[in-house]
Design a protein around this motif. Structure first.
Motif, PDB file in Angstrom:
ATOM      1  N   PHE A 336     -14.086 -11.367   6.589  1.00 15.09           N
ATOM      2  CA  PHE A 336     -14.113 -11.057   5.161  1.00 15.09           C
ATOM      3  C   PHE A 336     -13.887 -12.329   4.338  1.00 15.09           C
ATOM      4  O   PHE A 336     -14.602 -12.595   3.374  1.00 15.09           O
ATOM      5  N   ARG A 337     -12.912 -13.134   4.747  1.00 16.50           N
ATOM      6  CA  ARG A 337     -12.646 -14.391   4.041  1.00 16.50           C
ATOM      7  C   ARG A 337     -13.837 -15.341   4.157  1.00 16.50           C
ATOM      8  O   ARG A 337     -14.185 -16.049   3.206  1.00 16.50           O
ATOM      9  N   GLU A 338     -14.481 -15.345   5.329  1.00 14.65           N
ATOM     10  CA  GLU A 338     -15.642 -16.206   5.530  1.00 14.65           C
ATOM     11  C   GLU A 338     -16.776 -15.800   4.598  1.00 14.65           C
ATOM     12  O   GLU A 338     -17.490 -16.637   4.056  1.00 14.65           O
ATOM     13  N   LYS A 339     -16.948 -14.484   4.409  1.00 10.92           N
ATOM     14  CA  LYS A 339     -17.986 -13.991   3.509  1.00 10.92           C
ATOM     15  C   LYS A 339     -17.686 -14.384   2.061  1.00 10.92           C
ATOM     16  O   LYS A 339     -18.595 -14.773   1.320  1.00 10.92           O
ATOM     17  N   LEU A 340     -16.427 -14.306   1.656  1.00  6.27           N
ATOM     18  CA  LEU A 340     -16.060 -14.719   0.303  1.00  6.27           C
ATOM     19  C   LEU A 340     -16.388 -16.190   0.084  1.00  6.27           C
ATOM     20  O   LEU A 340     -16.909 -16.581  -0.962  1.00  6.27           O
ATOM     21  N   THR A 341     -16.105 -17.005   1.095  1.00  9.31           N
ATOM     22  CA  THR A 341     -16.409 -18.437   1.006  1.00  9.31           C
ATOM     23  C   THR A 341     -17.915 -18.669   0.930  1.00  9.31           C
ATOM     24  O   THR A 341     -18.399 -19.486   0.145  1.00  9.31           O
ATOM     25  N   GLU A 342     -18.657 -17.928   1.759  1.00 10.20           N
ATOM     26  CA  GLU A 342     -20.120 -18.044   1.779  1.00 10.20           C
ATOM     27  C   GLU A 342     -20.713 -17.709   0.423  1.00 10.20           C
ATOM     28  O   GLU A 342     -21.692 -18.310  -0.013  1.00 10.20           O
ATOM     29  N   LEU A 343     -20.110 -16.726  -0.260  1.00 11.68           N
ATOM     30  CA  LEU A 343     -20.593 -16.315  -1.582  1.00 11.68           C
ATOM     31  C   LEU A 343     -20.088 -17.232  -2.697  1.00 11.68           C
ATOM     32  O   LEU A 343     -20.438 -17.042  -3.860  1.00 11.68           O
ATOM     33  N   GLY A 344     -19.266 -18.220  -2.336  1.00 10.00           N
ATOM     34  CA  GLY A 344     -18.757 -19.161  -3.324  1.00 10.00           C
ATOM     35  C   GLY A 344     -17.599 -18.634  -4.138  1.00 10.00           C
ATOM     36  O   GLY A 344     -17.296 -19.157  -5.214  1.00 10.00           O
ATOM     37  N   LEU A 345     -16.928 -17.593  -3.629  1.00  5.42           N
ATOM     38  CA  LEU A 345     -15.818 -16.989  -4.364  1.00  5.42           C
ATOM     39  C   LEU A 345     -14.509 -17.727  -4.056  1.00  5.42           C
ATOM     40  O   LEU A 345     -14.071 -17.776  -2.912  1.00  5.42           O
ATOM     41  N   LYS A 346     -13.918 -18.315  -5.083  1.00  2.37           N
ATOM     42  CA  LYS A 346     -12.634 -18.998  -4.926  1.00  2.37           C
ATOM     43  C   LYS A 346     -11.563 -18.136  -5.583  1.00  2.37           C
ATOM     44  O   LYS A 346     -11.445 -18.081  -6.812  1.00  2.37           O
ATOM     45  N   LEU A 347     -10.812 -17.433  -4.757  1.00  2.00           N
ATOM     46  CA  LEU A 347      -9.848 -16.458  -5.262  1.00  2.00           C
ATOM     47  C   LEU A 347      -8.444 -16.789  -4.801  1.00  2.00           C
ATOM     48  O   LEU A 347      -8.240 -17.450  -3.769  1.00  2.00           O
ATOM     49  N   LYS A 348      -7.493 -16.310  -5.556  1.00  2.00           N
ATOM     50  CA  LYS A 348      -6.095 -16.477  -5.169  1.00  2.00           C
ATOM     51  C   LYS A 348      -5.796 -15.553  -3.994  1.00  2.00           C
ATOM     52  O   LYS A 348      -6.465 -14.545  -3.786  1.00  2.00           O
ATOM     53  N   GLU A 349      -4.741 -15.875  -3.246  1.00  2.00           N
ATOM     54  CA  GLU A 349      -4.392 -15.107  -2.061  1.00  2.00           C
ATOM     55  C   GLU A 349      -4.139 -13.643  -2.399  1.00  2.00           C
ATOM     56  O   GLU A 349      -4.610 -12.742  -1.679  1.00  2.00           O
ATOM     57  N   GLU A 350      -3.450 -13.378  -3.514  1.00  2.00           N
ATOM     58  CA  GLU A 350      -3.172 -11.983  -3.864  1.00  2.00           C
ATOM     59  C   GLU A 350      -4.454 -11.224  -4.220  1.00  2.00           C
ATOM     60  O   GLU A 350      -4.584 -10.028  -3.946  1.00  2.00           O
ATOM     61  N   ASP A 351      -5.429 -11.948  -4.822  1.00  2.00           N
ATOM     62  CA  ASP A 351      -6.718 -11.323  -5.138  1.00  2.00           C
ATOM     63  C   ASP A 351      -7.494 -10.999  -3.869  1.00  2.00           C
ATOM     64  O   ASP A 351      -8.135  -9.950  -3.756  1.00  2.00           O
ATOM     65  N   ILE A 352      -7.419 -11.902  -2.889  1.00  2.00           N
ATOM     66  CA  ILE A 352      -8.117 -11.685  -1.618  1.00  2.00           C
ATOM     67  C   ILE A 352      -7.543 -10.469  -0.898  1.00  2.00           C
ATOM     68  O   ILE A 352      -8.276  -9.629  -0.378  1.00  2.00           O
TER      69      ILE A 352
END
Length: 519
Positions: A336-352
């Protein structure tokens, strides 16, 4: 390293699949692809079977110059004459003559005695040698034939002029050890076998076509036969793409090579599937949609750390750009985190963590989670002021009036905007009003609606696909009111596009279109 030749029969045996009827231009397209794929021989068809088939074989023989083109013929002079007329312009024509040799076929199908079958086979091969220097002879139903009779007839057809001897498992009956035993027996009991190439042709009735073919290769055959995607009569033939990749990946074991360009595998598989109308099962080896897909969290974690943990074939080897991590209920936080990175999403840990919880909840309702679904989760979980939000929706409709929609929304910059628009119908008026409000060129590509359950309390689920600027995105809306569900779907598509554009801008990526902007 020993080289094994590839005889492709997609255009002949493959086309005999129930419901498949290839037109001339489709056969030609597949023939060009087979030439590019690197097969050594392609069986273009059965010229004597129909005038259309004759013309197709003749055209392919004339067009294809880098591959030997073959035509099938029964053991009758008329078929052989037709095959020569169709193939005589080929750069390296081959005739493929067959006659049944098993007791059950000789008695019930041919109604001939074994001696008559031998005489017929020899006579046909001698006749064919007047025209062809490349003659393949097949003992139909060889694996259910008596071995001593098979050795006898093969010896005589070689003396008559055959250059390739094919040992077909016509009904997919044999087992790998039996097939190996038969091949070894023939090598020991056919004194002139060294003068010809030995070929294996296996059907998949017991799911053993590829296994039997690989066993035959280990037994020293010079040629193997099969089809793309394993299509063919009944359960089909040996899948050439599976054999080609198996020989490549386990070259250390088989110690043979072919002329196949393995990186063309996916391309030709898709082409054959499209033109024959025979879909490839998702779980099919090598070319199935799931062949390089991983959903299990354990598998995804391993593949992300080192692809060799769960992939013995690299996607690039067969013509894919990458593997596929399928986000579903079995996926873990790593993927899931890898997909967020792939999509260019830079989120805070609590948001993730909050998004992952929402993602897991969504997997209970949806089997596979797409990139658009992830963006939708980001949009839905965004704080106020980070997306377009409805304030009100009013739709006026009547049998004698033009449908009109007035809509009020708050933009991502916190500004309230209101627009009105008309349309040929209520849904179109809603779409036009939202397009005016965001001041963006939007093209609706798809609109679908369905009920989530039965009964009068059912919810309407609306799915839309739209092109916003240069970006294609989708949206989904659910409500007990069809029109409001439609408005929510349109707004969802706009928000997904806005979020993606915002991510791209934050990552300093080149943006060619202005996209959905906040006004």
């Amino acid at each position: 390293m020993r080289r094994v030749e590839i005889f492709d029969t997609t255009l002949r045996d493959g086309e005999q699949s129930a419901g498949v009827n290839l037109h001339l231009h489709e056969k030609l397209e597949i023939a060009y692809a087979l030439e590019q794929y690197g097969v050594d021989i392609m069986e273009a068809g059965f010229p004597a079977s129909s005038p259309a088939e004759f013309q197709a074989v003749k055209r392919i023989a004339k067009e294809i110059r880098n591959v030997s083109v073959a035509g099938l013929a029964r053991s009758v002079e008329k078929d052989i004459d037709q095959a020569w007329e169709a193939l005589k312009e080929a750069s390296n024509p081959r005739i493929h003559i067959f006659i049944a040799t098993s007791p059950i076929h000789m008695e019930y199908k041919l109604r001939m005695k074994p001696e008559e079958v031998v005489e017929n086979a020899v006579r046909s091969v001698r006749y064919a040698s007047r025209f062809f220097s490349n003659i393949e002879w097949s003992a139909e139903d060889a694996t259910r034939s008596e071995w001593d009779f098979l050795a006898k007839i093969i010896t005589q057809v070689i003396d008559a002029g055959a250059t390739v001897i094919n040992i077909p498992d016509t009904v997919g009956y044999t087992q790998p050890q039996e097939y190996v035993g038969l091949i070894q027996y023939l090598k020991e009991h056919v004194p002139n076998l060294y003068r010809v190439k030995l070929s294996a042709h296996c059907h998949d009735d017991l799911g053993l076509a590829v296994a039997n073919t690989l066993a035959a290769i280990q037994s020293g055959v010079d040629q193997i036969e099969g089809t793309i995607n394993g299509i063919g009569e009944r359960a089909g033939n040996a899948s050439l793409e599976e054999i080609g990749v198996a020989l490549k990946v386990r070259q250390d074991h088989y110690q043979v090579e072919t002329g196949l360009r393995i990186d063309q595998t996916i391309r030709i598989s898709k082409l054959v599937s499209k033109l024959t109308g025979m879909p490839v099962p998702p779980n099919k080896a090598v070319v199935g949609a799931n062949a390089f897909a991983h959903e299990s969290g354990i598998h995804q974690d391993g593949v992300l750390k080192n692809t060799l943990t769960y992939e013995i074939i690299s996607p690039e080897m067969v013509g894919l750009s990458s593997n596929k991590l399928v986000l579903g209920k079995h996926s873990g936080s790593h993927a899931f985190r890898e997909k967020l990175t792939e999509l260019g999403l830079k989120l805070k840990e609590e948001d993730i963590l909050r998004l992952f919880s929402a993602f897991k909840e969504l997997t209970g309702k949806k089997k596979e989670i797409t990139d658009d679904d992830i963006l939708a989760l980001v949009v839905e979980n965004a704080n106020p002021g980070q997306k377009y939000e409805f304030n009100f929706l009013q739709v006026s409709y009547g049998s004698n009036m033009i449908p009109t929609t007035t809509i009020g929304m708050t933009t991502p910059l916190g500004e309230f905007k209101q627009e009105s628009a008309t349309g040929k119908g209520s849904v179109e008026s809603i779409f036009n009003a939202i397009a005016k409000l965001v001041d963006e060129k939007i093209e609706l590509l798809d609109y679908r609606i369905q009920s989530t359950t039965g009964g009068e309390d059912s919810l309407a689920e609306v799915y839309v696909k739209a092109k916003i600027g240069s970006m294609t995105t989708s949206g989904r809306g659910v409500d007990n009111d069809v029109l409001y569900a439609s408005a929510k779907a349109f707004a969802d598509a706009v928000n997904r596009a806005y979020m993606k554009r915002k991510i791209d801008e934050e990552n300093s990526e080149t943006v060619q279109d202005k996209g959905v902007i906040a006004h």
